[in-house]
Design an enzyme around this catalytic site. Sequence first.
Site, PDB file in Angstrom:
ATOM      1  N   SER A 205       0.634  -3.013 -13.273  1.00  0.00           N
ATOM      2  CA  SER A 205      -0.461  -1.760 -12.728  1.00  0.00           C
ATOM      3  C   SER A 205       0.037  -0.378 -13.421  1.00  0.00           C
ATOM      4  CB  SER A 205       0.170  -1.820 -11.570  1.00  0.00           C
ATOM      5  OG  SER A 205      -0.622  -1.012 -11.155  1.00  0.00           O
ATOM      6  N   TYR A 220       5.830  -0.230  -4.457  1.00  0.00           N
ATOM      7  CA  TYR A 220       5.205  -0.976  -5.032  1.00  0.00           C
ATOM      8  C   TYR A 220       5.145  -0.855  -6.076  1.00  0.00           C
ATOM      9  CZ  TYR A 220       0.474  -2.468  -6.859  1.00  0.00           C
ATOM     10  OH  TYR A 220      -0.249  -3.195  -8.024  1.00  0.00           O
TER      11      TYR A 220
END
Length: 331
Positions: A205, A220
């Site tokens: 990501s 996350y």
Amino acid sequence: MSPIINFINQLITISRRQQQQPWLVVLPVSALGFIILLKHSMSLLKCIYITFLRQPKNLKSYGSWALITGATDGIGKAFAHQLAQHGLNLILVSRNHNKLEKISNEIQAENPNTQINIVEYDFSCDVVSAGNIKAIEMAIDGLEVGVLINNVGITYPKAMFFHEVDEKEWMDIVRVNLEGTTRVTKAVLTGMMRRKKGAIVNIGSGAAIVVPSHPLFAIYAATKAYIDQLSRSLYVEYQRFGIDVQCQVPLYVATKMASSVASVTKQTLFVPSPEDYARAAIRCIGYEPRCTPYWAHSVQWCFARLLPDSLLDAWRLSIGIRRRGINADLI
């Protein structure tokens, strides 16, 4: 202050002290500017070549089967369709049996010769143990799994400060993003080592790589940083055995996850559809240990690297707070 600015200041100081001619300063500064321009031009040309001109690898050369986790929605589903079109048989892994059946039927309607096995598996279960992973090990037993797409991943239901995240939420994120990816990779590597070939793609990501921090989604982002480091280390470990490991770093893609946490609801120039992203991503499999497959994401990354970390930190924090709907002050 950057080393380049320090270097220029030193040249100017030396010139003033020794009363040298101005051109003695202008010449090295111009040369330095030319080198910097040349470096960025070469990077741009390389990016254009990789994105539009470089030929994708023949993925069937790794093996006849591909395993995809998180295969029923978003990027994972798009990967499944694209890999089937490239002639690979599929092992689809997800926690929703009905969705698995649906996507299996869709793909076989488009590609009648594609063999598809489905595995119902919940990565967020309380105990992701060696016994639990047996379902996937049994599904791949005897098959030439040449391509692994570790796509499964979850994040917060909304922007939250670290102390607000309850234990179940953050433990689920760790189990799915970190432990699940690690265990599936280890399960598939055994066969790849035996055949001395394979391609492993871990979906990272931009939250962990492109920007220096991702406040209000800290856990996350941390799990995705783990994915990046794991991928790079495995790339070095296994490249000599014919196994290509890669971390792909997307920014926003028009998926359900992006919609729920970032209000990204539709495709734009810089927010591709999952299908557009998957098409670009497949072209990169087997090459660099880390890549940003979609061209517009690469452009965003280039601009982000030009900005100081402090500015990016402040920008990300302001976005997180706005999405959370509160002021910065918190009791």
